[in-house]
Design a protein around this motif. Structure first.
Motif, PDB file in Angstrom:
ATOM      1  N   ARG A  41      -4.014  -4.428   8.707  1.00  0.00           N
ATOM      2  CA  ARG A  41      -3.951  -3.169   7.980  1.00  0.00           C
ATOM      3  C   ARG A  41      -2.530  -2.596   8.010  1.00  0.00           C
ATOM      4  O   ARG A  41      -2.083  -1.975   7.045  1.00  0.00           O
ATOM      5  N   TYR A  45      -0.406  -1.680   4.889  1.00  0.00           N
ATOM      6  CA  TYR A  45       0.125  -0.333   4.672  1.00  0.00           C
ATOM      7  C   TYR A  45       1.573  -0.398   4.211  1.00  0.00           C
ATOM      8  O   TYR A  45       1.991   0.306   3.289  1.00  0.00           O
ATOM      9  N   GLU A  49       3.021   0.928   0.837  1.00  0.00           N
ATOM     10  CA  GLU A  49       4.056   1.970   0.866  1.00  0.00           C
ATOM     11  C   GLU A  49       5.286   1.547   0.065  1.00  0.00           C
ATOM     12  O   GLU A  49       5.892   2.338  -0.643  1.00  0.00           O
ATOM     13  N   LEU A  88       0.506   4.928  13.019  1.00  0.00           N
ATOM     14  CA  LEU A  88       0.039   5.140  11.646  1.00  0.00           C
ATOM     15  C   LEU A  88      -1.368   5.728  11.569  1.00  0.00           C
ATOM     16  O   LEU A  88      -1.765   6.274  10.546  1.00  0.00           O
ATOM     17  N   GLU A  90      -4.907   7.139  11.099  1.00  0.00           N
ATOM     18  CA  GLU A  90      -5.940   7.062  10.063  1.00  0.00           C
ATOM     19  C   GLU A  90      -5.429   6.515   8.730  1.00  0.00           C
ATOM     20  O   GLU A  90      -6.214   6.079   7.895  1.00  0.00           O
ATOM     21  N   LYS A  91      -4.103   6.542   8.541  1.00  0.00           N
ATOM     22  CA  LYS A  91      -3.539   5.993   7.291  1.00  0.00           C
ATOM     23  C   LYS A  91      -3.969   4.544   7.115  1.00  0.00           C
ATOM     24  O   LYS A  91      -4.089   4.039   6.007  1.00  0.00           O
ATOM     25  N   HIS A  93      -6.730   3.337   7.655  1.00  0.00           N
ATOM     26  CA  HIS A  93      -8.138   3.206   7.235  1.00  0.00           C
ATOM     27  C   HIS A  93      -8.414   3.742   5.842  1.00  0.00           C
ATOM     28  O   HIS A  93      -9.570   3.864   5.439  1.00  0.00           O
ATOM     29  N   LEU A  94      -7.354   4.045   5.112  1.00  0.00           N
ATOM     30  CA  LEU A  94      -7.541   4.437   3.713  1.00  0.00           C
ATOM     31  C   LEU A  94      -8.172   3.269   2.964  1.00  0.00           C
ATOM     32  O   LEU A  94      -7.869   2.102   3.248  1.00  0.00           O
ATOM     33  N   VAL A  97      -5.739   0.834   1.517  1.00  0.00           N
ATOM     34  CA  VAL A  97      -5.093  -0.029   2.507  1.00  0.00           C
ATOM     35  C   VAL A  97      -6.041  -1.176   2.890  1.00  0.00           C
ATOM     36  O   VAL A  97      -5.616  -2.329   3.018  1.00  0.00           O
TER      37      VAL A  97
END
Ligand code: DC
Length: 226
Positions: A41, A45, A49, A88, A90-91, A93-94, A97
């Motif tokens: 993940r 990410y 990004e 990073l 909770e980002k 777990h988007l 992502v």
């Protein structure tokens, strides 16, 4: 036995409670706990990004090679992961992502790079490592291997419950279809497909609650240690 204890792998399909079980078992043993999915993940990410194409093999590989992972052990055993020095959270777990993670994790060379970084974390033991291919590829020599599974229907039910508890709407049939599609993709990919290691203890969690799964895993560990 490794310097710091056993290396215990917990693999299996999505939604079988691998992380919760792994964390609980690590806490009982005083071991570290690593979720290898978080590393995929993290790579995803960065791809997201930097607006890279997740199917651009060389760009994803170059990024994987540049990533620096550091870990800080928490009181409960969880290895808090920093990526290039940043947490990073909770980002990772988007939804977007997760979708990119599923694509970058088919990149064979990028997998090899991340696999190497996972081995550095676990080589001395004293670690419970959760993922899809920990017992088959990352640590084929793990002292104890578990593979958690549950029927797609049961996992869909659990997911619906979880979403509803968070106040979100959930469509059982749509979730079930998504789970089946993901299972198919995970178990049919060319590189490190999801399957139990030959020497894994397979636990069907369909009819078990979390405490019962943890108990089963702990029983096997005590038998090994005895
Ligand atoms: O377990 P998870 O949903 O956090 O995993 C994120 C993605 O990474 C998922 O698409 C499966 C992939 N993955 C993998 O290919 N190998 C692993 N050892 C762990 C995760």
């Amino acid at each position: 036995m490794r310097k710091n204890g056993l290396l215990i792998s917990i693999d299996g399909t999505a939604g079988t409670g691998k992380s919760s079980v792994g964390l609980a078992v690590a806490a009982k043993l005083g071991y570290g706990f690593l979720s290898t999915g978080e590393m995929y993940r993290a790579l995803a990410y960065k791809v997201f990004e930097q607006k890279l194409d997740p199917t651009d093999h060389d760009a994803v590989l170059a990024l994987a090679q540049k990533l620096v992972f550091t870990f800080e052990r928490q009181d409960n055993g969880a290895l808090k992961m920093f990526v290039d020095g940043a947490f990073l959270g909770e980002k990772l777990h988007l939804e977007e992502v997760g979708a990119v993670a599923s694509k970058v994790s088919t990149n064979k060379e990028a997998r090899a790079v991340l696999t190497d970084k996972m081995r550095q974390v676990g080589v001395n033991g004293g670690v419970v490592m959760e993922g899809r291919d920990v017992g088959t590829v990352v640590f084929p020599d793990a002292e104890l291997k578990f593979y958690l599974d549950a029927s797609a229907e049961e996992r869909a039910k659990r997911r619906v419950k979880q979403l509803e508890e968070n106040g979100q709407k959930a469509d059982y049939n749509a979730i079930l279809a998504m789970i089946k599609e993901r299972d198919y993709r995970d178990s049919h990919r060319a590189v490190a497909p999801l399957k139990p290691a030959k020497d894994a203890v397979v636990v069907d969690t369909s009819a078990l609650n979390m405490a019962q799964v943890i108990q089963k895993v702990m029983e096997k560990i005590s038998q090994y240690a005895a």
